[in-house]
Design an enzyme around this catalytic site. Structure first.
Site: not given
Ligand code: HMG
Length: 432
Positions: A90, A385
Site C-alpha cells: 500500500e 495518501h
Molecule cells: P508531509 O507532512 O507532507 O511530510 O506528509 P513532510 O514533507 O513534512 O515530511 C516529513 C517526513 O515524512 C519526511 O522527512 C519523510 O521522512 C516522510 P524528510 O525526509 O523530509 O526529512 N515523507 C516521506 N517518506 C517517503 N515518501 C514520501 C514522503 N513524504 C514525506 N513521499 C505524508 C506527507 C503522506 C507522509 C502525510 O500526509 C501522512 O503521514 N499521511 C498519512 C498517510 C497514511 O496514514 N497512510 C496509510 C494509508 S491510509 C490508511 O489505511 C489508514 C487510515 O485509515 C487509518 C486511520 O483512519 O486512522 C488513515
C-alpha cells in the site's frame, strides 16, 4: 542521526542501500568490485528466497510471490536509532511511518513479559469443580511432563512456567481447560508449546478419565504485552502555536472517539496494523497470529476499542501517545531462520532480541497511528495518501516507466485522483 535520513525518500533505491551500508546496518553492497575482503558483504541476489528453499517451506509450491520492501526511517526506540524494514503493497504506509517517527521523537517501549499460552480442553465434563481439583492437585507432575517434553527450551532458560485451570459453560455442558504458560526464549514457541501440550494431554486424560477435545496454543497472547509511549511537545506540531494547540486537541479527541465507536476503532487499529504487519512480514513473523491476538485484545473490555490513546499533558504541554498490545514475536525458528530477506531485515534492526523486536514493532504502530490521525484531523487523508497513490494509479492504467512521472505530475496538478482521470491523462500524453 535523523539528518542522515532527511530526504531519504528522494534518493534512488541504490543510494538508499548505500546509506544503510555505510551506517553498518545492511551488508548489501551494490558495487562488489572494490571489495577489500575485510567486511562481509551481500548482493541483492543473496537475500532473495531461493526456489529450492521456498519449495520446502510450503506445500504445492510453484513460485515466489513478491511484495515491495521499503525502509521506514527516523525511528528512535529506547534511545536507539532504527531504520525499519517494511514489506507492504500500500502506498503512503512507509511515508506515514517515517513521517510519524520524525515527529514523535524518542519512543519508550517495554515488553512487560513474554510467555505463550496453550490450552488442553476437556468437553462434556459433568463435575467440573472435581476435575479442576484433580488437575490442580497434580500440577507438579504435569509440570514435570511439560518440562521433559521441552528439554532443549528448558536448557536455554525457557520452558513451561505455570499451569492453571478454568471451567466454561457451553450449550453442550461444561468444558474444563488446562492452561500452560511457556517461555519460548527467542522463538515464537508454537511448535515447542504444541509438543508440550500433546505430551501433557494423555496424562490429564488418565487422571480425569476424560478425553481431551484438543491441545493447542492460543494466539491471545495476554502474557506477551508490549507498551510504547511518546511525548511530543505541542509546540512542535505546527509553526503556528494556536494551530499546534488545535491539532493536539483534535488528535486527543480522535483518540477518545476510537475508544467508544467500534466503527472508528476498527479503522484506527487498521492504521496501526498497516505498519505492524509490514514489519512482521519483512522479519518473517506470523502476522496472522498477531492480527488475531491484537483484535481480541482490543475487545478485552467487551467493546472493540482503539489500541492507542493520545492525551494532552497540560503540566508539560505535551501530547502523550501510548499503545498497549500483545506481540508474541520471534527472531529465530520457522520462516525467520530460512528466509534470507528476513535475516537481512533483522540485520537492519541490529539483530534484536525477540523482546526488542516487539518493542520496535509496537513503536512503529504508535508512530503510524500518529501520522494517520494527524492527517485525518488536519488536511484529511486524501491529500497525502492519494498523492502517493498517483504512481500506482498511473501504472494501473497502463503507463510505462517512461510515462509514469508525467502522468503523476498531471494527476497531482488536476487534484483528481482516480483511474478515469489517469486514463484521460495517459491518452492525451500518447496523443490519442
Ligand atoms: P508531509 O507532512 O507532507 O511530510 O506528509 P513532510 O514533507 O513534512 O515530511 C516529513 C517526513 O515524512 C519526511 O522527512 C519523510 O521522512 C516522510 P524528510 O525526509 O523530509 O526529512 N515523507 C516521506 N517518506 C517517503 N515518501 C514520501 C514522503 N513524504 C514525506 N513521499 C505524508 C506527507 C503522506 C507522509 C502525510 O500526509 C501522512 O503521514 N499521511 C498519512 C498517510 C497514511 O496514514 N497512510 C496509510 C494509508 S491510509 C490508511 O489505511 C489508514 C487510515 O485509515 C487509518 C486511520 O483512519 O486512522 C488513515
Amino acid at each position: 542521526m535523523n539528518q542522515i535520513f532527511n530526504g531519504f525518500y528522494k534518493k534512488t533505491p541504490q543510494e538508499r542501500l548505500e546509506i544503510l551500508h555505510k551506517l553498518g546496518w545492511s551488508k548489501i553492497r551494490l558495487d562488489l568490485t572494490d571489495e577489500t575482503g575485510l567486511e562481509e558483504v551481500q548482493s541483492i541476489d543473496d537475500i532473495q528466497l531461493p526456489n529450492l528453499v521456498a519449495d520446502q517451506m510450503i506445500e504445492n509450491y510453484v513460485f515466489n510471490y513478491q511484495l515491495p520492501l521499503g525502509v521506514a526511517v527516523n525511528f528512535i526506540v529506547n534511545d536507539i536509532p532504527y531504520s525499519v524494514p517494511m514489506a507492504v503493497e500500500e502506498p503512503s504506509v512507509i511515508a506515514a511511518a517515517s513521517n510519524g517517527a520524525k515527529k514523535v521523537g524518542n519512543i519508550k517501549a517495554k515488553m512487560l513479559k513474554r510467555e505463550t499460552i496453550g490450552q488442553i480442553v476437556l468437553p462434556n465434563v459433568e463435575k467440573p469443580m472435581l476435575i479442576q481439583d484433580i488437575i490442580n492437585s497434580n500440577e507438579q507432575e504435569l509440570m514435570e511432563i511439560a518440562k521433559a517434553a521441552s528439554e532443549n527450551m528448558v536448557k536455554r532458560g525457557g520452558g513451561p512456567r505455570k499451569i492453571w485451570t478454568q471451567t466454561f459453560e457451553g450449550d453442550s455442558g461444561a468444558f474444563v481447560t488446562t492452561y500452560i504458560s511457556f517461555d519460548p526464549c527467542e522463538a515464537m514457541g508454537a511448535n515447542a508449546l504444541n509438543t508440550v501440550l500433546e505430551n501433557v494431554a494423555p496424562r490429564i486424560a488418565t487422571l480425569t478419565d476424560h478425553e481431551p477435545l484438543m491441545s493447542i496454543l492460543s494466539n491471545y497472547a495476554t502474557e506477551a504485552i508490549v507498551t510504547a509511549r511518546c511525548e511530543i511537545p505541542i509546540i512542535s506540531l505546527d509553526k503556528d502555536a494556536m494551530l499546534a494547540e488545535e491539532i493536539a486537541h483534535n488528535i486527543a479527541l480522535a483518540s477518545e472517539y476510537a475508544q467508544i465507536d467500534p466503527y472508528r476503532a476498527t479503522t484506527h487499529n487498521k492504521g496501526i496494523m498497516n505498519g505492524i504487519d509490514a514489519v512482521l512480514i519483512a522479519t518473517g513473523n506470523d502476522w496472522r497470529a498477531v492480527e488475531a491476538g491484537v483484535h481480541a485484545y482490543a475487545s478485552r473490555s467487551g467493546v472493540y476499542r482503539g489500541l492507542s490513546k493520545w492525551k494532552i499533558d497540560h503540566s508539560t504541554n505535551e501530547l502523550v501517545g501510548e499503545i498497549e498490545l500483545p506481540l508474541q514475536l520471534a527472531t529465530v525458528g520457522g520462516t525467520i531462520s530460512v528466509h534470507p530477506t528476513a535475516q537481512w531485515a533483522l540485520d537492519l534492526l541490529h539483530q534484536p532480541t525477540a523482546n526488542e523486536l516487539a518493542e520496535i514493532v509496537a513503536s512503529v504502530g504508535l508512530a503510524q497511528n500518529f501520522a494517520a490521525i494527524r492527517a485525518l484531523v488536519t488536511e484529511g487523508i486524501q491529500k497525502g495518501h492519494m498523492a502517493l497513490q498517483a504512481r500506482s494509479l498511473a501504472l494501473q492504467v497502463g503507463a510505462d516507466l517512461t510515462e509514469v512521472d508525467e502522468v503523476v505530475k498531471k494527476l497531482r496538478e488536476s487534484g483528481i485522483m482516480n483511474s478515469t482521470k489517469a486514463k484521460e491523462i495517459l491518452s492525451l500524453l500518447r496523443g490519442k
